[in-house]
Design an enzyme around this catalytic site. Structure first.
Site, PDB file in Angstrom:
ATOM      1  N   GLU A  95       0.838  -1.199   0.000  1.00  0.00           N
ATOM      2  CA  GLU A  95       0.000   0.000   0.000  1.00  0.00           C
ATOM      3  C   GLU A  95       0.876   1.253   0.000  1.00  0.00           C
ATOM      4  OE1 GLU A  95      -2.685  -0.074   3.257  1.00  0.00           O
ATOM      5  OE2 GLU A  95      -3.829  -1.797   2.502  1.00  0.00           O
TER       6      GLU A  95
ATOM      7  N   LYS B 177      -5.361   1.558 -41.851  1.00  0.00           N
ATOM      8  CA  LYS B 177      -5.004   0.303 -41.190  1.00  0.00           C
ATOM      9  C   LYS B 177      -6.218  -0.266 -40.468  1.00  0.00           C
ATOM     10  CE  LYS B 177      -3.844   2.086 -36.635  1.00  0.00           C
ATOM     11  NZ  LYS B 177      -2.852   2.326 -35.592  1.00  0.00           N
TER      12      LYS B 177
ATOM     13  N   ASP C 174       2.372  10.503 -33.966  1.00  0.00           N
ATOM     14  CA  ASP C 174       1.316   9.893 -33.153  1.00  0.00           C
ATOM     15  C   ASP C 174       1.401  10.490 -31.758  1.00  0.00           C
ATOM     16  OD1 ASP C 174      -0.864   8.313 -32.649  1.00  0.00           O
ATOM     17  OD2 ASP C 174       0.103   6.435 -33.217  1.00  0.00           O
TER      18      ASP C 174
ATOM     19  N   ALA D 215       5.278  -0.132 -30.566  1.00  0.00           N
ATOM     20  CA  ALA D 215       5.928   0.285 -31.817  1.00  0.00           C
ATOM     21  C   ALA D 215       5.535  -0.573 -33.013  1.00  0.00           C
ATOM     22  CB  ALA D 215       7.452   0.332 -31.671  1.00  0.00           C
ATOM     23  N   GLY D 216       4.536  -1.424 -32.852  1.00  0.00           N
ATOM     24  CA  GLY D 216       4.082  -2.240 -33.970  1.00  0.00           C
ATOM     25  C   GLY D 216       3.482  -1.400 -35.082  1.00  0.00           C
ATOM     26  N   THR D 217       2.565  -0.517 -34.733  1.00  0.00           N
ATOM     27  CA  THR D 217       1.897   0.320 -35.724  1.00  0.00           C
ATOM     28  C   THR D 217       2.893   1.174 -36.493  1.00  0.00           C
ATOM     29  OG1 THR D 217      -0.180   0.437 -34.484  1.00  0.00           O
ATOM     30  CG2 THR D 217       0.252   2.218 -36.017  1.00  0.00           C
TER      31      THR D 217
END
Length: 327
Positions: free
Chosen positions: A46, A201, A227, A233-235
């Site tokens: 916590e 896409k 972006d 980082a795929g796109t």
């Protein structure tokens, strides 16, 4: 110590644990020392917060990005707001350079939550009086709040970096990686005096993108993909390859929030992208600071916003192309 003391001692800035380096830079640019605060955890995990100086009657600004670990940073922020409210702070202003949980901003499928609205509700219920954010994932998130939201833009800073460093010539095209980012791409294109293109896409599942086509002329041009964030980082790497396949001369990528989760660094390193320009809204660990990545600081932009808010001056001049500190 702040280089030049700000004239009102009632303005206080506190840094939480997500990005203390940025918070220190913001405080120095404003002209105040960071407030004294103790952050720790109980044995069971916590979060424990204690404000170590008086905030009675003060206008407090808490700097906290809800980056990874997202839940810890969000709870830390909520608990700090509660502590300041109980310590009689006059106003509690939340500075969120990166606003997490923003990607679910509407119901795209049945039985989905709207987490961006949930976080807005929690911040208000905890006691926040104002939110200062930078490049929200969706502009409509401002409307999820019933308190003032100052939505700053990273595009002027990123544009200035490209212009000042002369990274490319006149044959440049600004590319949005999807239809939702067209407004952001158009803003950068205005600053760079360039046309725009759009990557069409689809997402078969979260964090997976497939390019269908490119709308716009990119042949023999330097493409700048913009972006709000780069996560896995795929796109952005798939879009960059698609641009090169369609005749682009070279590809740069830029974003405000370098989330860079999982395979992101490896993907960027092995991609056709020449350079990635990001800001310091999220603190990058040393192992993610690869040669391809250049960091632009948002500290002066946020500091100027804080001063203008505190002095009841307009924030709109900060959206201009050539941002300068105005005393």
């Amino acid at each position: 110590m702040a280089s030049q003391q700000y004239k009102d001692p009632k303005l206080k800035i506190f840094a939480l644990s997500s990005n203390e380096k940025l918070a220190a830079a913001i405080a120095a640019a404003v002209g105040v020392d960071l407030g004294e605060i103790s952050l720790s955890q109980f044995a069971d995990g916590e979060i424990r917060v204690n404000i170590d100086e008086s905030t009675r009657g003060a206008h407090v600004y808490i700097v906290q990005s809800t980056s990874s670990p997202v839940n810890d940073h969000l709870m830390e922020l909520l608990i700090t707001i509660d502590a300041l409210r109980r310590a009689s702070a006059k106003t509690i202003n939340v500075v969120m350079p990166y606003y997490g949980y923003a990607r679910q901003d509407r119901k795209a499928q049945s039985r989905e939550p709207i987490t961006a609205k949930l976080v807005a509700n929690m911040l208000e219920q905890a006691g926040a009086d104002r939110v200062v954010a930078l490049d929200l994932h969706a502009a409509q998130i401002q409307g999820f709040f019933d308190i003032p939201v100052d939505h700053l833009l990273g595009a002027p800073l990123l544009a200035n970096y490209f212009i000042d460093n002369k990274l490319f010539g006149d044959d440049v095209v600004v590319v949005s990686p999807d239809h939702g980012g067209v407004t952001r791409a158009r803003k950068l294109a205005e600053f760079l005096k360039a046309p725009i293109a759009i990557v069409d896409k689809r997402r078969p599942r979260p964090n997976v993108a497939e390019v269908m086509s490119i709308v716009g002329d990119v042949k023999d041009k330097t493409a700048v993909i913009i972006d709000d964030m780069i996560d896995t980082a795929g796109t952005i790497t798939i879009a960059a390859q698609a641009l090169m396949d369609r005749g682009a001369k070279e590809v740069y990528a830029t974003c405000t929030h370098p989330v860079l989760s999982g395979p992101a660094i490896e993907r960027l390193q092995t991609s056709v992208i020449k350079k990635v320009i990001v800001t310091d809204t999220i603190l990058l660990p040393e192992d993610k600071k690869i040669d391809k990545i250049e960091i632009v600081s948002v500290a002066q932009l946020i500091a100027e916003a804080i001063k203008r808010i505190h002095e009841n001056r307009s924030v709109s001049p900060l959206f201009n192309e050539k941002f300068t500190i105005i005393d």
